[in-house]
Design an enzyme around this catalytic site. Sequence first.
Site, PDB file in Angstrom:
ATOM      1  N   HIS A 223      38.126  37.868  79.473  1.00 45.63           N
ATOM      2  CA  HIS A 223      39.184  37.802  80.165  1.00 45.63           C
ATOM      3  C   HIS A 223      40.554  36.964  79.997  1.00 45.63           C
ATOM      4  CE1 HIS A 223      42.181  39.297  83.066  1.00 45.63           C
ATOM      5  NE2 HIS A 223      42.015  37.640  84.268  1.00 45.63           N
TER       6      HIS A 223
ATOM      7  N   SER B 162      46.595  37.840  83.353  1.00 44.27           N
ATOM      8  CA  SER B 162      45.890  38.516  84.517  1.00 44.27           C
ATOM      9  C   SER B 162      46.568  38.970  85.744  1.00 44.27           C
ATOM     10  CB  SER B 162      44.913  37.711  85.176  1.00 44.27           C
ATOM     11  OG  SER B 162      43.849  37.679  85.382  1.00 44.27           O
TER      12      SER B 162
ATOM     13  N   ASP C 242      37.139  43.465  78.605  1.00 43.99           N
ATOM     14  CA  ASP C 242      37.785  42.663  79.596  1.00 43.99           C
ATOM     15  C   ASP C 242      37.049  43.514  80.826  1.00 43.99           C
ATOM     16  OD1 ASP C 242      38.959  41.489  81.686  1.00 43.99           O
ATOM     17  OD2 ASP C 242      40.645  41.186  80.318  1.00 43.99           O
TER      18      ASP C 242
END
Length: 216
Positions: free
Chosen positions: A182, A35, A152
């Site tokens: 995610h 991320s 996502d």
Amino acid sequence: MVVSDFHVFVRDCLQHIDLMKKDHPSLPVFLLGHSMGGAIAILTACERPTEFSGMVLISPLVVASPDVATPIKIFAAKVLNLVLPNLSLGALDPYVVTRNKKEVDSYISDPLVYHGGMKVSFVIQLMNAIAKIQRSLSKLTLPILVLHGSPDKLCDIKGSYLLMDTVSSQDKTLKVYDEAYHALHKELPDVTTSVLTEIQTWILQKLSAAEEAHHC
């Protein structure tokens, strides 16, 4: 959730790497980021393009979510940053992080997770980081493994496709998980097992190839 410059994260990452290399000078160094950590890993690799043996990215932040980063919202964030930089925007929806309910519950109850809204000033720093990443991707030549879930909602998979198309690396792999959310390493058990196996196998292959090249 306020930082004067996104590069603070990159600086800290490089400082940690230098400490580890001092203690383990003969070991190869791999970067792994998820991320926003993916964004930090990419910018860290760009700072020292020849230093790392490879980079693994899980759902990296490379482009802004199209739902969040509309032109109007970007303009509003820039204006707000001038007058209300600490204003909190909407908090992250934990139910788009993973389909694994146990992991969602753990995320919600974890006191070390920030559950407040993202500050306007931090959104601006993220936008600056994304712009820098997109300008810098072509510098990267190291081996790269990217893993991303196609639905996502936090880090758009278009960013991973852009990365694959833009980096100069000859050794680059993208594995897409069609239904996963995610946090692939915190997903349903079959996805998590696959992700961790992919990463381990990939790193061991790089180490084996480097060992063979060393003996040639």
